[in-house]
Design a protein around this motif. Sequence first.
Motif, PDB file in Angstrom:
ATOM      1  N   UNK A 109       0.841  -1.201   0.000  1.00 31.63           N
ATOM      2  CA  UNK A 109       0.000   0.000   0.000  1.00 31.63           C
ATOM      3  C   UNK A 109       0.872   1.244   0.000  1.00 31.63           C
ATOM      4  N   UNK A 110       1.895   1.205   0.841  1.00 31.73           N
ATOM      5  CA  UNK A 110       2.794   2.352   0.948  1.00 31.73           C
ATOM      6  C   UNK A 110       3.561   2.552  -0.366  1.00 31.73           C
ATOM      7  N   UNK A 131       0.107   5.222  -0.893  1.00 30.03           N
ATOM      8  CA  UNK A 131      -0.808   5.461   0.219  1.00 30.03           C
ATOM      9  C   UNK A 131       0.017   5.866   1.437  1.00 30.03           C
ATOM     10  N   UNK A 132      -0.316   7.020   2.035  1.00 30.84           N
ATOM     11  CA  UNK A 132       0.380   7.389   3.265  1.00 30.84           C
ATOM     12  C   UNK A 132      -0.141   6.495   4.402  1.00 30.84           C
ATOM     13  N   UNK A 133       0.419   6.674   5.588  1.00 34.16           N
ATOM     14  CA  UNK A 133       0.130   5.740   6.687  1.00 34.16           C
ATOM     15  C   UNK A 133      -1.379   5.633   6.960  1.00 34.16           C
ATOM     16  N   UNK A 146      -3.995   6.363   4.952  1.00 29.72           N
ATOM     17  CA  UNK A 146      -4.772   5.746   3.875  1.00 29.72           C
ATOM     18  C   UNK A 146      -4.449   4.257   3.736  1.00 29.72           C
TER      19      UNK A 146
END
Lengths: 369, 263
Positions: B170-171, B175-177, B179
């Motif tokens: 995800x990262x 995506x930030x932490x 999200x």
Amino acid sequence: MPQANAIDIRDITKVFGQGAEAVHALDHVSLAIREGEFFTLLGPSGCGKTTLLRLLAGFEQPTAGVIGLYGDDLAGLPPFRRPVNTVFQNYALFPHMTVAGNVAFGLEMQRWRRGDIERRVEEVLSLVKLAGYGQRKPAQLSGGQQQRVALARALANRPKVLLLDEPLSALDLKLRKEMQIELKRLQVETGITFVFVTHDQEEALTMSDRLAVMQDGKVLQVGTPAEIYERPTRRFVADFIGDTNFLQGVLGRAANGEIQIKLDVGGMVTTRHAEAHTEGERVTLAVRPERVDLEPVNAEAGEDTGRLRGVVETVVYFGTDTSYRINIDSLPEPVLVRVQNRQGAASPFASGDSVRLRIPPEAVQVLVD
Amino acid sequence: MSGRGGNPLWRFAGVRPAAALFFAYLYLPIVILIVLSFNANRTVTIWTGLTTDWYVEVLSNGDILRAARNSLIVAFSATFIATVAGTLAALGMARGRFRGEAAVNGVMGLPLVVPEIVTAVATLLFFILVGIKLGLLTVIIGHTVFCTPFAYLPIRARLEGMDPSLREAASDLYADAWRAFRRVTLPLLWPGILSGALLAFIISLDDFVITYFVAGAGATTLPVYIFGMIRIGVTPEVNALSSLMLLVSILFVSLSFLVQRQR
């Protein structure tokens, strides 16, 4: 104009743990990866290749050194701010999302418009030959298909560099061969720089434009597959990639562009390359089995340079070629020789026969260490 | 269970009767309680006919309804707080190893092994020392304490089974932490959270000992009310009320089980 570097790795060190338990995963590694090339990090497990990839992705931060992406220093940048994407070893597909949901994820996070996302997802799914699979869940797909989704999910974002962490290791042999060709096709079609991690030397040789061989956190040699195979500079590289015979000797003088080497087992060979060494130095030679010729011992031989006497220990027929293990007096290990089979010809030598090995100058590679 | 051979233990004489006896001992009283809750005769031992009058009586008894309301308020509040705390704790513990991790893990599960009567006395003592007036609030606080480990454990187990590379993926995909948590971790954790919450809910609904100690006037819950009724004698209303509570518990346990099973 020189070819641009996609990635510049300068003097990177990565230490895990502290004090007595500290592990140097990477030890002063420097590498330049060019734009648009298929670059492979090759080495046995624990050599630091995956750590290096994780540093590029941003999952780990280097202990020392600089990583540049098209000239921009990546230091301190979290993964979600790096224009690179990763294909994970276990694919890491989101199990609660559909295939389309997985592929769209990165685009949604970058706040693409809905219509653009849909179009891009379609496009990438057909690129990896999964058109029509958008509404399936990852668990409903085969391993090879999941692999393609993982690729599509990463490629959808048009990353500046695609990082692949042993993506084929979970596939069976047939599927792996297929995906090797597929990956190469995708790389050529998209023109994206691929950084590929593998411990499979054959995979590295067949797919890469260039590769780096790593061991114990260090890069031993960087070059094209042919350079790495034909001109290994380190014993580890020669040994890790393909079969190799090692011989010891003392470097003699150069004449007519050929340098003589007096072998410890007796006899002489010549080579054309020994730039890193001087006359009188002790050196290790790497000789590929298929570069050596076998002759019957009674043949008229002329001068003795480049020839060794031995006795055939075993003969193994491989179809395309025949492999011989030849015992040479005072050599602890037999020498491996591989001869291509000519049409209709049975092996001219049998176990116990005395033979002469002919080692031509171009077969002799002087190692640096 | 499968095939002709089945469990090799069946070979031994007496295994079947012993198992039957065990289950009879466990469930026969409950079956009898349910049957008697439909008995038309007020005297427990005499069966005269089928009726649902006792259920009607229970559901129209103001005191019982008040107790039920209290039970639900306590259960919902304690469950909510315990689930939030349990989720945060599980997420925190999963972040990485740290010094004293084993100790923290042990302390987290301690309420499960400390004898309830000890917790009850200690909690009561604490409220008196601090000077909090006993009431519904003290019951909620008490329940939150022992519900938290029940909520925590399924969430932790779910988190432990989650592939850590999913968060990295995800990262990696911008995506930030926050999200990454909302879009990947939370949806995958959801079954664990729900089943933890359901478990906490029934544990709270069933609790008697701690509630009995820390419930002030007007904070009577159903188990405490039933206990009060029993002191007068086992009446058909008690049977009916107990059967209803059993039904609710079974419902929640089944839900928890179903949620846990789905991926």
